[in-house]
Design a protein around this motif. Sequence first.
Motif, mmCIF file in Angstrom:
data_model
loop_
_atom_site.group_PDB
_atom_site.id
_atom_site.type_symbol
_atom_site.label_atom_id
_atom_site.label_comp_id
_atom_site.label_asym_id
_atom_site.label_seq_id
_atom_site.Cartn_x
_atom_site.Cartn_y
_atom_site.Cartn_z
ATOM 1 N N MET A 21 0.828 -1.204 0.000
ATOM 2 C CA MET A 21 0.000 0.000 0.000
ATOM 3 C C MET A 21 0.865 1.258 0.000
ATOM 4 O O MET A 21 0.584 2.218 -0.687
ATOM 5 C CB MET A 21 -0.928 -0.015 1.219
ATOM 6 N N ASP A 22 1.955 1.221 0.842
ATOM 7 C CA ASP A 22 2.842 2.382 0.889
ATOM 8 C C ASP A 22 3.478 2.633 -0.476
ATOM 9 O O ASP A 22 3.630 3.774 -0.899
ATOM 10 C CB ASP A 22 3.932 2.163 1.936
ATOM 11 N N SER A 23 3.857 1.561 -1.166
ATOM 12 C CA SER A 23 4.466 1.727 -2.484
ATOM 13 C C SER A 23 3.458 2.281 -3.481
ATOM 14 O O SER A 23 3.823 3.067 -4.363
ATOM 15 C CB SER A 23 5.035 0.392 -2.987
ATOM 16 N N ASP A 24 2.185 1.888 -3.329
ATOM 17 C CA ASP A 24 1.143 2.417 -4.207
ATOM 18 C C ASP A 24 0.973 3.911 -3.992
ATOM 19 O O ASP A 24 0.845 4.681 -4.946
ATOM 20 C CB ASP A 24 -0.184 1.707 -3.950
ATOM 21 N N ARG A 25 0.961 4.321 -2.713
ATOM 22 C CA ARG A 25 0.822 5.753 -2.403
ATOM 23 C C ARG A 25 2.020 6.536 -2.921
ATOM 24 O O ARG A 25 1.873 7.630 -3.453
ATOM 25 C CB ARG A 25 0.651 5.948 -0.899
ATOM 26 N N ALA A 26 3.214 5.953 -2.741
ATOM 27 C CA ALA A 26 4.425 6.629 -3.221
ATOM 28 C C ALA A 26 4.383 6.762 -4.740
ATOM 29 O O ALA A 26 4.743 7.798 -5.295
ATOM 30 C CB ALA A 26 5.669 5.856 -2.787
ATOM 31 N N GLY A 27 3.921 5.705 -5.418
ATOM 32 C CA GLY A 27 3.824 5.759 -6.869
ATOM 33 C C GLY A 27 2.823 6.794 -7.334
ATOM 34 O O GLY A 27 3.056 7.500 -8.320
ATOM 35 N N LEU A 28 1.713 6.902 -6.608
ATOM 36 C CA LEU A 28 0.699 7.904 -6.943
ATOM 37 C C LEU A 28 1.239 9.311 -6.748
ATOM 38 O O LEU A 28 1.012 10.196 -7.580
ATOM 39 C CB LEU A 28 -0.551 7.691 -6.080
#
Length: 207
Positions: free
Chosen positions: A1-8
């Motif tokens: 989830m953290d990587s998804d937020r960082a990617g966004l």
Amino acid sequence: MDSDRAGLRERKKHETRIALSWAAIRLTVERGFDNVRIEDIAAEAGVSTRTFSNYFGSKGEAIVARHHDRARAIAAALRERPAGEPIWDAITQAALEGFALGEPLPSKGVADRAWVEGLRLMVAEPTLQGEFQKAGAAAEAEFALVVAERTGTDVARDVYPRLVAGVVGAALNVVTQQWLLAEPSQSMESVLRDVFGRLAAGLPAPR
């Protein structure tokens, strides 16, 4: 989830940077460089002047950002070309792919003359020449690294990758100038194919 937020977050930052650069270009083409303020660019992109300052130190940097992005896209496209492809064929195809990044109209179309006139004035603006030169130098350094990778040469020791990068940088400038000045108008793709085709042929004397 953290990587998804960082990617966004990274994607949104990238989109904001592009929006600011295009806003700076559009307003400069429409109004002239001296008649555009940072506040105007920020408002056009729908952000605050503080946000603008997080991305660019001046309106000149914002304008030239797309020029730099285009050069980086060409280098990235060259890196993805098939390993066995002849170097100038690979460079030509990479240029066709990467140059479209900065083309506001479809690459096969002929641009509106009012837009071209505005771009012509923008790229000739003396205040922007230093920014264009800095972007060009950075692009050539990056391009030389890719050429060295493809050809098994050393960018620090061998002249070939730096020579090719310098020639490509000069060729891209010629493409831009020819597209802006040609009468009758030509498509960006046709000009680019002409310029790089001549280089691939060894730049023979014109007939």
